[in-house]
Design an enzyme around this catalytic site. Structure first.
Site, mmCIF file in Angstrom:
data_model
loop_
_atom_site.group_PDB
_atom_site.id
_atom_site.type_symbol
_atom_site.label_atom_id
_atom_site.label_comp_id
_atom_site.label_asym_id
_atom_site.label_seq_id
_atom_site.Cartn_x
_atom_site.Cartn_y
_atom_site.Cartn_z
ATOM 1 C CG ASP A 128 10.757 12.766 7.752
ATOM 2 O OD1 ASP A 128 10.742 13.893 7.211
ATOM 3 O OD2 ASP A 128 10.605 11.713 7.121
ATOM 4 N N GLY A 136 11.228 5.828 2.162
ATOM 5 C CA GLY A 136 12.670 5.835 1.989
ATOM 6 C C GLY A 136 13.346 4.662 2.644
ATOM 7 C CE LYS A 158 9.122 2.524 7.098
ATOM 8 N NZ LYS A 158 9.329 3.854 7.690
ATOM 9 C CB ILE A 199 -0.955 0.034 1.213
ATOM 10 C CG1 ILE A 199 -0.178 -0.052 2.529
ATOM 11 C CG2 ILE A 199 -2.003 -1.050 1.114
ATOM 12 C CD1 ILE A 199 -1.049 0.156 3.759
ATOM 13 N N GLY A 200 2.163 1.136 0.125
ATOM 14 C CA GLY A 200 2.981 2.342 0.126
ATOM 15 C C GLY A 200 4.456 2.024 0.127
#
Length: 985
Positions: A806, A679, A697, A675-676
């Site tokens: 970030d 970096g 992830k 889905i994504g």
């Protein structure tokens, strides 16, 4: 007349004295000119000071006044968007300066002790800036008459002793400095006999209000709200016979309103809400000049005195959340330009007074949670100014006057839980601003009007448990903003309109308990935001559309219909409970309470399946040679990949109680679940067997293409202990606004981080991509405040501060209710404690457009770097713009763009996203000002995240004006409070 003596020999002496004085005056003027120009040079881009030039006489400078000798006496520069440090040391070198007014700007830094050099000052206003640090001793300012330091972020203890020298003070405003050290009521203030204005709201004061407050008999305004005061309101306050305004809200005061309180006959504004007051309102019945009366959220009881109906100045009236009984006086609000009434959550009875909108200015009628009877008076059908009408949970009855439905400015109509009857009339098409319609649990009947499609902002239709009949109008599909459609338990018939698929924002549909027929539209599967679908207890037939499998439903109830065929496998799991029961013709191989599907039940599709099989067989003959080639080509790669998976050793570390296994996660890491991409790795969506959704992830420790060389292994052996320690620290975080990390699963080459899944994606998606939504200001504000609280926790709530490094809108994820979570700690750094206090880290971090400017020359990242990045996010929320846009200019970003508009308030209001309604742009403007503070060039000038949260809370609609945004209870506060606090931002 000749000023010189007649004697010729004396003339040179007088001429010499004259020219000497002229020379001194010229030198002094030149010095003062330089002081003002130096002041201007320290400010960032002050367009309001364009007249300050060397070729202009200083007395012609904007905001400057001089005496007859040409010396500066007044600096009046309030609300000019001046930004930069406060050069008080140089300004105090102006020898004749009596007035220094720099309030409501963006000035920052400490208030230096050199302020004492301004010994001629009579008026000092530094309110509503970003001044911090301790307040210095002020003893030398003995001529001061007006001192205003409110709405800053001063800390430490205030120098109360120095006030003993300021005996000329008439007005003292030190409120809204919540970071000051806690103290009791300062006795020194009680010596200032000339005080007429005392503003100490939100100043960390505690203990009891001293009885000697009655000695300040000149007081006209006394504000002690939002502190920690306990005990009773002292009876000595009755000595303040000149009092016009008394504000005590938000303390812990108890007891009754003092006997004789009605003797304060000049009182116009009285607010003692949010305390623990008890007893009745008899002591207030004589306050005939009262304009605003706010006593909500106390323990008051008894009846509302009939004299309240004769208050001819009354505009704002709020008594909700008490134990009041009896009826409202019939004439209440009928004399003046009455604004709002909120008496919700009491035990009031009787009819609604008919004339509160007699002057045509009323904005809110909030009577919910009482026992009012009768109907809504017809006069309110002409109340064009009305913004909120909430009379739910009463005993009202009869037909709603037709004009009510079409009021042009109404945003909320809430009639829930009464005995209203009759139709919703077609004039609802005139309610152009209506966003929320609550009319459930009444006896409304007739057809639902098709004209409802002309209400463009309608977000909620909650109309269950009525007697509506006929079909659901097909025009309902024109409501692009519709999020909830609740029409359960009515008498609706006909089919479910296909047009519902056009309502792209729908997340809840409840049509249960009607007489709907026909098939479930296939198009409902296109509603990507749909979270709850209840079509139970109707007469729906046909098969369950396979398209529903594409939805992320937390509730699916199709029970008690006439559906047939097999339940799609993707819907056949326990999360939907008995949602398919009561459909005798349904079958499933997985759902235990349904009959198993037999071949007979599938025979109707046998012919089609045969055709498909023949087609596939023919295709296979053509594809076999090509398939063999691909098979041989990839066999080695597949075997290698299989060997790698077998050999890899996975280590699972759980940080919360888990209801899934390591293998369930590993089996879901495949292309169709991607889905994504980020970096540091790919993100997959995992749906467990129990229906729970997770985000995983996949982080490569050495890069997915790097071989397992000795050097790579050594690199991993050095880095992974640090990675494990950081993950372990982050895993301990427990905050509602920080994404939850359930576990990590690590191998030699890579790691899997298993997080909670957030269905509404990222804030970036909702602001800037094809998933963009027209978020209303209420939602944007809650996202901003929630994300700020998450960062505040990271910076201030952990054992060691966590710098995210970030912060950006794509790392703020949104759950099903658009509540934010700070996510993606791939760059996060735990701040190491060290005696030097150097809490920065030297790493390349962040995303272009969000990176703080100090990174360019120091390569250091601190908590203030996160604050800068968050300021950029606030600008995105307010303006709708991305951090980098072509319209900003080459090498320019959103911070430059916003800062360049600091010309006036109007120019900044023009920056607010056009999708934000004009009524709430004032709030957006205040958040934009907070964003400017966060993005100050110097880190030291930026507020902490704790201060940012405080400022955002103060900028919230509930704290500033009477009409709040999306306030289910109708909490109003009072309008005058905006006058008191509007300068704080």
């Amino acid at each position: 007349m000749n000023p010189f003596p007649a004697t010729f020999s004396d003339r040179p002496i007088y001429l010499l004295i004259f020219f000497f004085l002229v020379f001194i005056s010229t030198v002094r003027s030149a010095t003062e000119l330089q002081i003002l120009l130096d002041f201007k040079s320290q400010l960032s881009n002050p367009p309001s000071l364009s007249s300050w030039r060397t070729d202009t006489p200083l007395c012609n400078f904007s905001g400057i006044s001089c005496n007859s000798a040409g010396s500066v006496t007044e600096i009046q520069l309030s609300n000019q968007n001046l930004a930069g440090p406060l050069p008080i040391d140089s300004l105090c070198n102006l020898p004749s300066l009596q007035t220094l007014s720099l309030g409501s700007n963006l000035l920052s830094g400490p208030l230096k002790p050199e302020i004492n050099n301004c010994s001629r000052l009579q008026f000092l206003d530094l309110a509503s800036n970003n001044l911090f640090g301790s307040v210095p001793d002020l003893s030398s300012l003995g001529l001061l008459q007006d001192l205003n330091l409110s709405c800053n972020v001063f800390s430490g203890s205030f120098p109360w002793n120095s006030l003993l020298n300021l005996t000329n003070l008439v007005a003292l405003s030190l409120g809204d400095n919540p970071t000051l050290e806690k103290s009791g009521f300062p006795e020194e203030i009680l010596q200032l006999k000339k005080l007429s204005w005392l503003y100490l709201t939100n100043s960390s004061l505690e203990g009891e209000i001293p009885r000697s407050i009655g000695n300040l008999t000149a007081l006209v305004n006394l504000e002690l709200s939002h502190n920690y005061f306990i005990g009773q309101i002292p009876s000595e306050i009755l000595k303040l016979s000149e009092l016009r305004q008394l504000e005590l809200w938000g303390n812990q005061l108890s007891g009754r309103i003092p006997v004789g309180f009605g003797n304060l006959t000049e009182l116009q504004f009285f607010d003692a809400s949010k305390n623990y007051l008890e007893g009745d309102l008899e002591e207030i019945r004589s306050l005939s000049k009262i304009v605003s009366l706010q006593l909500f959220e106390n323990g008051l009881s008894g009846e509302i005195p009939p004299e309240f109906g004769e208050f001819k100045e009354l505009v704002n009236f709020s008594l909700y959340g008490n134990n009041l009984t009896g009826s409202l006086p019939e004439k209440i609000g009928s004399w003046s330009e009455f604004d709002f009434i909120d008496v919700s959550d009491n035990y009031l009875t009787g009819p609604i007074p008919p004339d509160m909108c007699k002057q045509g200015k009323m904005t809110a009628l909030l009577l919910l949670g009482n026992n009012f009877s009768g109907g809504i008076p017809p006069s309110y059908a002409e109340c064009k100014s009305l913004n909120r009408l909430r009379v739910n949970q009463n005993s009202l009855s009869g037909r709603v006057p037709d004009g009510i439905w079409g009021l042009p400015n109404v945003e909320i109509i809430d009639l829930t839980g009464n005995g209203f009857e009759g139709p919703v009339t077609s004039d609802i098409s005139g309610a152009g601003k209506l966003a929320e319609l609550y009319i459930s649990n009444n006896r409304f009947s007739g057809e639902f009007p098709k004209e409802i499609s002309r209400v463009p902002n309608l977000n909620l239709i909650v109309a269950g448990f009525n007697e509506f009949s006929g079909e659901i109008p097909w025009t309902i599909g024109e409501l692009n903003s519709l999020a909830r459609l609740l029409l359960q338990e009515n008498k609706l018939s006909g089919g479910i309109p296909d047009s519902l698929a056009s309502c792209a924002a729908l997340h809840e549909i409840n049509l249960a308990g009607n007489s709907l027929t026909g098939q479930i539209p296939e198009s409902l599967g296109f509603l990507q935001t749909l979270n709850s679908l209840n079509l139970s207890s109707n007469q729906l037939s046909g098969e369950i559309p396979v398209s529903l499998s594409a939805l992320k439903l937390s509730l699916l109830d199709l029970s008690d219909n006439q559906l047939s065929g097999s339940v799609p496998d993707s819907l056949s799991f326990g999360a939907y409970g008995d949602g398919f029961n009561g459909n005798p013709e349904l079958c499933s191989s997985r759902i235990h309470y349904l009959r198993r599907c037999s071949s007979a039940s599938q025979s109707h599709s046998g012919h089609l399946k045969t055709l498909i099989s023949c087609f596939l067989a023919g295709s296979a003959l053509l594809l076999v040679p090509f398939g063999c080639y691909i098979f041989i080509k990839r066999r080695r790669c597949d075997q290698s990949e299989q060997d790698r998976r077998v050999k890899d050793s996975w280590d699972l570390k759980s940080f919360r109680a888990l209801n899934f296994t390591e293998q369930e996660i590993l089996n879901s890491i495949k292309l169709e679940n991607l889905i994504g991409k980020g970096g540091s790795g790919n993100v997959y969506k995992v749906i467990l067997g129990n229906g729970k959704q997770l985000a995983v992830k996949h982080v490569w420790n050495s890069g997915p293409g790097e071989g397992k060389s000795t050097s790579a292994m050594l690199r991993r052996s050095r880095k992974m202990p640090e990675f494990d320690a950081e993950v372990a620290t982050l895993s301990s975080i427990r905050h509602v606004n920080v994404v939850q990390l359930y576990c990590s699963i690590t191998s030699e080459d890579s790691s899997l981080l298993v997080y909670e899944y957030l269905p509404n994606g990222s804030l970036w998606d909702r602001l800037h991509t094809c998933r963009k939504m027209d978020l209303d200001w209420g939602t944007r504000y809650e996202i901003a405040l929630g994300a700020a609280k998450g960062l505040e926790y990271l910076h201030h709530g952990c054992e060691r501060p966590v710098i995210h490094r970030d912060v950006k809108s794509s790392n703020i994820l949104l759950d099903e209710f658009f509540k934010p979570r700070i996510a993606d700690f791939g760059l996060a750094k735990i701040v190491q404690a060290n005696p030097a206090g150097k809490d920065s880290t030297h790493v390349i971090a962040g995303t272009y457009g969000y990176i703080a400017p100090e990174y360019a020359y120091t390569y250091k990242v601190t908590e203030k770097s996160d604050v800068y990045s968050f300021g950029v996010v606030l600008m995105e929320l307010v303006t709708g713009k991305r951090p980098i846009e072509p319209e900003f200019g080459e090498n320019k970003d959103i911070v430059f763009w916003v800062s360049s508009q600091l010309i006036s308030k109007e120019s900044m209001l023009n920056l607010v996203d056009s999708h934000i309604s004009s009524e709430v742009k004032e709030y957006a403007y205040k958040v934009l000002r907070i964003a400017l503070l966060c993005t100050a060039k110097l880190p030291a000038l930026r507020p902490s995240m704790r201060a940012v949260v405080q400022m955002l809370e103060d900028a919230g609609p509930n704290n500033l004006i009477a009409i709040t945004i999306k306030d289910e209870k109708g909490n109003g506060g009072f309008e005058h409070r905006m006058e008191t606090h509007k300068q704080c931002l």
